[in-house]
Motif scaffolding. Structure first.
Motif, PDB file in Angstrom:
ATOM      1  N   ILE A 118      -0.435 -27.569  -6.643  1.00 54.16           N
ATOM      2  CA  ILE A 118      -0.852 -29.040  -6.134  1.00 54.16           C
ATOM      3  C   ILE A 118      -1.132 -28.402  -4.273  1.00 54.16           C
ATOM      4  O   ILE A 118      -1.957 -28.936  -3.631  1.00 54.16           O
ATOM      5  CB  ILE A 118       0.162 -30.125  -6.089  1.00 54.16           C
ATOM      6  CG1 ILE A 118      -0.341 -31.280  -5.104  1.00 54.16           C
ATOM      7  CG2 ILE A 118       1.646 -29.572  -5.529  1.00 54.16           C
ATOM      8  CD1 ILE A 118      -1.359 -32.156  -5.853  1.00 54.16           C
ATOM      9  N   GLY A 119      -0.170 -27.456  -3.816  1.00 57.56           N
ATOM     10  CA  GLY A 119      -0.219 -27.119  -2.463  1.00 57.56           C
ATOM     11  C   GLY A 119      -1.501 -26.560  -2.274  1.00 57.56           C
ATOM     12  O   GLY A 119      -2.334 -26.882  -1.166  1.00 57.56           O
ATOM     13  N   TYR A 120      -1.749 -25.822  -2.994  1.00 57.93           N
ATOM     14  CA  TYR A 120      -3.154 -24.930  -2.722  1.00 57.93           C
ATOM     15  C   TYR A 120      -4.370 -25.752  -2.838  1.00 57.93           C
ATOM     16  O   TYR A 120      -5.261 -25.701  -2.116  1.00 57.93           O
ATOM     17  CB  TYR A 120      -3.418 -23.729  -3.761  1.00 57.93           C
ATOM     18  CG  TYR A 120      -2.301 -22.565  -3.392  1.00 57.93           C
ATOM     19  CD1 TYR A 120      -2.656 -21.582  -2.533  1.00 57.93           C
ATOM     20  CD2 TYR A 120      -0.953 -22.709  -4.137  1.00 57.93           C
ATOM     21  CE1 TYR A 120      -1.663 -20.610  -2.302  1.00 57.93           C
ATOM     22  CE2 TYR A 120      -0.129 -21.528  -3.839  1.00 57.93           C
ATOM     23  CZ  TYR A 120      -0.467 -20.462  -3.095  1.00 57.93           C
ATOM     24  OH  TYR A 120       0.462 -19.593  -2.516  1.00 57.93           O
ATOM     25  N   GLN A 121      -4.212 -26.923  -3.778  1.00 55.30           N
ATOM     26  CA  GLN A 121      -5.210 -27.820  -3.598  1.00 55.30           C
ATOM     27  C   GLN A 121      -5.513 -28.528  -2.467  1.00 55.30           C
ATOM     28  O   GLN A 121      -6.700 -28.697  -1.818  1.00 55.30           O
ATOM     29  CB  GLN A 121      -5.204 -28.590  -4.980  1.00 55.30           C
ATOM     30  CG  GLN A 121      -5.483 -27.945  -6.346  1.00 55.30           C
ATOM     31  CD  GLN A 121      -4.803 -28.689  -7.560  1.00 55.30           C
ATOM     32  OE1 GLN A 121      -4.355 -29.898  -7.462  1.00 55.30           O
ATOM     33  NE2 GLN A 121      -4.909 -28.176  -8.667  1.00 55.30           N
ATOM     34  N   THR A 122      -4.546 -29.004  -1.933  1.00 54.53           N
ATOM     35  CA  THR A 122      -4.490 -29.701  -0.641  1.00 54.53           C
ATOM     36  C   THR A 122      -4.948 -28.846   0.217  1.00 54.53           C
ATOM     37  O   THR A 122      -5.943 -29.349   1.286  1.00 54.53           O
ATOM     38  CB  THR A 122      -3.142 -30.393  -0.276  1.00 54.53           C
ATOM     39  OG1 THR A 122      -2.184 -30.948  -1.381  1.00 54.53           O
ATOM     40  CG2 THR A 122      -3.077 -31.227   1.014  1.00 54.53           C
ATOM     41  N   VAL A 123      -4.709 -27.533   0.479  1.00 58.73           N
ATOM     42  CA  VAL A 123      -5.182 -26.761   1.601  1.00 58.73           C
ATOM     43  C   VAL A 123      -6.557 -26.497   1.610  1.00 58.73           C
ATOM     44  O   VAL A 123      -7.264 -26.507   2.530  1.00 58.73           O
ATOM     45  CB  VAL A 123      -4.487 -25.124   1.361  1.00 58.73           C
ATOM     46  CG1 VAL A 123      -4.996 -24.348   2.323  1.00 58.73           C
ATOM     47  CG2 VAL A 123      -2.719 -25.394   1.840  1.00 58.73           C
ATOM     48  N   MET A 124      -6.921 -26.452   0.124  1.00 54.73           N
ATOM     49  CA  MET A 124      -8.548 -25.966  -0.091  1.00 54.73           C
ATOM     50  C   MET A 124      -9.491 -27.202   0.265  1.00 54.73           C
ATOM     51  O   MET A 124     -10.475 -27.299   0.718  1.00 54.73           O
ATOM     52  CB  MET A 124      -8.864 -25.786  -1.740  1.00 54.73           C
ATOM     53  CG  MET A 124      -8.241 -24.438  -2.064  1.00 54.73           C
ATOM     54  SD  MET A 124      -8.958 -23.113  -0.925  1.00 54.73           S
ATOM     55  CE  MET A 124      -8.481 -21.712  -1.543  1.00 54.73           C
ATOM     56  N   LYS A 125      -8.763 -28.373  -0.076  1.00 55.79           N
ATOM     57  CA  LYS A 125      -9.545 -29.780   0.344  1.00 55.79           C
ATOM     58  C   LYS A 125      -9.559 -30.009   1.626  1.00 55.79           C
ATOM     59  O   LYS A 125     -10.562 -30.454   2.237  1.00 55.79           O
ATOM     60  CB  LYS A 125      -8.858 -30.956  -0.613  1.00 55.79           C
ATOM     61  CG  LYS A 125      -9.724 -31.680  -1.244  1.00 55.79           C
ATOM     62  CD  LYS A 125      -9.316 -32.960  -2.092  1.00 55.79           C
ATOM     63  CE  LYS A 125      -8.054 -32.493  -2.840  1.00 55.79           C
ATOM     64  NZ  LYS A 125      -7.386 -33.554  -3.206  1.00 55.79           N
TER      65      LYS A 125
END
Lengths: 304, 279
Positions: free
Chosen positions: B59-66
């Motif tokens: 989830i953290g990586y998804q937030t960063v990417m978004k």
């Protein structure tokens, strides 16, 4: 080749480096020193002589913050010298031991923090020491020392020392490497001669090796000094431009940044910023001169 | 050989000390990396546990990417680092060749002048550098950073490279001259290939400080489209400070490129330091 003829290829070879270096480094350096003698009122730049320095050192609005930052900076340097060098020397001494296995692995692993950016290091330690996450208190709990835990980065009395130790953690690889190299360059004959005289182990280290690596320790000290007196990134990443709590971790770099750019309600003042930069320049220059004249001439150079 | 050097207890103690310090050095990196792959609950419940099937989360990586434009930041850092290194090596090698090869009036003085910058940090001149960049319209361009890092890297580069160029054989260069090669050809074709190891050392020394610098990106190029990875992660983490997944993932993503560089170049770096290139 006639002496009067200009050798154009020499000019071509030198020009790019000299131009970039002069335009971007030397000229701004002296221009900053010059700007420290000016002040701005109603958008007009006026020459004020040493007025900025009088304010910086004597005006109650400025001097408190300045002497605080300077004192903190010396404490920061002091912790580095006190902790970083002994750990670096100890690690290097162990690593340079002949027939130690995995030495290359240890060396590379211990150097890793040095290559990380201050932003990573600052935030990583901030999280680890955070009472919310609880890694540090839990680990202390595991060895029965939980009562020792305090939110170190949030307490005025501990924050600066904690940051200095984080910085030591990050940079211990550099003294380790330099001293390791110095230890390796000591010729085997000297150590064997010492052995014949009955000097081994610790005695050999204190009496033979340590005096021989003193020049390296001198270089490390001056590198640390210069690095500490223009440090900024770690404090900014971990504590922000205000160098909290209550300016307890303010050093000259963060003080100059705040003054130059302004913060909260105070407007940026490039001229006072230049004055602080000039003070930093003077301190670094003084340190370098002390190193060059006092230390380097005293330490005997050994020629192998 | 004496006993002290072979004593197994001694060897054990040495390994013990080194392992202990290696753990201290790697622990924070390890904690950040493992927790970046965990759910928020798991991060707080068991911070030291490895992620398992239950606690694994991206989830953290998804937030960063978004939310963050990390590819752009990475690209900016890459451009700035590579271009600065190119100019440091190119201009540094040319100046070092001039200083070590030719006798001309003011040679020593020029060498000293260029060496001044080894000890004096370029940050002292920041106020005037910003003024200069504003006046020349380079603020918020990558060129501002490239120029500053080139100027910052040149003194040490010239110093190290001229030491090495003195060792290049004169016979080789004179043979080239007799064959009618120009001084430029001698430099580019004969001398540069011979000092390649020294150039690699200079590159590695400069690479990491440039990549990691926060001060100049913050002051000279803070605009969104020119943020470097270091500044970008600093700003991102500042905004998402309560979103632990995002912060830990952003930190891991900032660690990754440096670690890759380190794995590739550590041999060169360590050899450079230990060969006394920075004396």
């Amino acid at each position: 080749m006639g002496a009067s003829r200009i050798k154009w290829h020499v000019v071509v070879f030198l020009a790019p480096a000299v131009l970039v270096y002069t335009a971007i480094m030397i000229f701004p350096l002296f221009n900053t020193l010059r700007l420290a003698l000016y002040s701005e009122a109603d958008q007009v730049r006026a020459f004020v002589g040493l007025e900025n320095f009088r304010r910086l050192f004597g005006d109650p609005n400025w001097s408190g913050a300045f002497w605080n930052a300077l004192g903190n900076n010396f404490w920061f340097f002091f912790i580095h010298m006190l902790v970083q060098n002994p750990i670096g020397i100890a690690l290097a001494a162990i690593l340079s031991h002949p027939r130690l296995r995995f030495a290359a692995f240890y060396r590379s692993a211990i150097f890793i923090p040095t290559i990380l950016s201050f932003v990573i290091v600052g935030f990583a330690w901030k999280l680890i020491l955070s009472p919310i996450w609880g890694i540090a208190p839990d680990m202390l709990d595991a060895i029965g020392l939980k009562s020792l835990f305090a939110p170190w980065l949030g307490k005025e009395e501990y924050a600066l020392t904690t940051l200095a130790l984080i910085s030591v953690w990050q940079f211990v690889g550099i003294p380790m490497m330099l001293i390791y190299a110095a230890l390796l360059s000591i010729p085997e004959e000297i150590l064997e001669a010492a052995e014949v005289e009955g000097l081994t182990g610790m005695a050999a280290f204190w009496k033979i090796k340590l005096p021989l690596i003193l020049p390296s320790i001198g270089i490390i000290s001056i590198l640390t000094f210069v690095g500490n007196f223009n440090a900024f990134d770690l404090i900014y990443a971990a504590q922000g431009a205000l160098a909290g709590p209550n300016f307890a971790t303010d050093i000259l770099g963060t003080f100059m940044y705040r003054t130059f750019f302004g913060f909260q309600l105070q407007l940026g003042d490039p001229h006072m910023g230049s004055a602080i930069a000039t003070a930093m320049f003077a301190i670094i220059l003084l340190g370098v001169c002390v190193y060059l004249f006092a230390i380097q001439t005293r330490i005997r150079r050994y020629q192998f | 050989m004496n006993k002290a050097r072979r004593n197994p207890a001694n060897t054990l103690a040495m390994h013990g000390a080194l392992i202990l310090y290696t753990c201290i050095a790697l622990f924070p990196v390890f904690v950040i990396l493992i927790n970046s792959f965990k759910t928020r609950k798991a991060i707080f419940r068991e911070p030291l546990a490895l992620p398992d099937a239950d606690s694994f989360s991206m989830i953290g990586y998804q937030t960063v990417m978004k939310q963050g434009d990390f590819f752009l930041y990475f690209q900016n850092s890459m451009i700035v680092t590579v271009a600065s290194l190119f100019f440091v090596l190119m201009f540094g090698a040319m100046a070092a060749f001039a200083l070590s090869e030719y006798r001309f009036r003011g040679n020593t003085l020029m060498g000293l002048y260029l060496a001044l910058g080894i000890m004096i940090p370029i940050r002292i001149g920041t106020v005037a550098i910003l003024e200069l960049m504003v006046a020349s319209g380079l603020v918020n361009t990558l060129w501002a950073l490239i120029l500053v890092y080139t100027a910052q890297g040149l003194p040490l580069a010239v110093f190290i490279l001229s030491e090495f160029m003195r060792q290049v054989s004169d016979d080789l260069k004179n043979a080239g001259r007799i064959d009618g090669l120009s001084e430029y050809t001698i430099f580019f074709r004969l001398v540069l290939p011979l000092v390649r190891p020294a150039m690699a050392t200079v590159a590695v020394f400069n690479m990491i400080p440039i990549w990691n610098d926060l001060w100049f990106p913050l002051i000279l190029a803070p605009a969104e489209e020119t943020k470097t990875l270091t500044l970008g992660s600093q700003v991102f983490i500042g905004q998402f400070v309560t979103d632990w997944n995002a912060v830990l993932s952003a930190l891991s993503m900032a660690i990754l490129p440096v670690m890759v560089l380190y794995v590739i170049f550590s041999r060169q770096l360590i050899r450079g330091i230990t060969s006394g290139a920075v004396k």
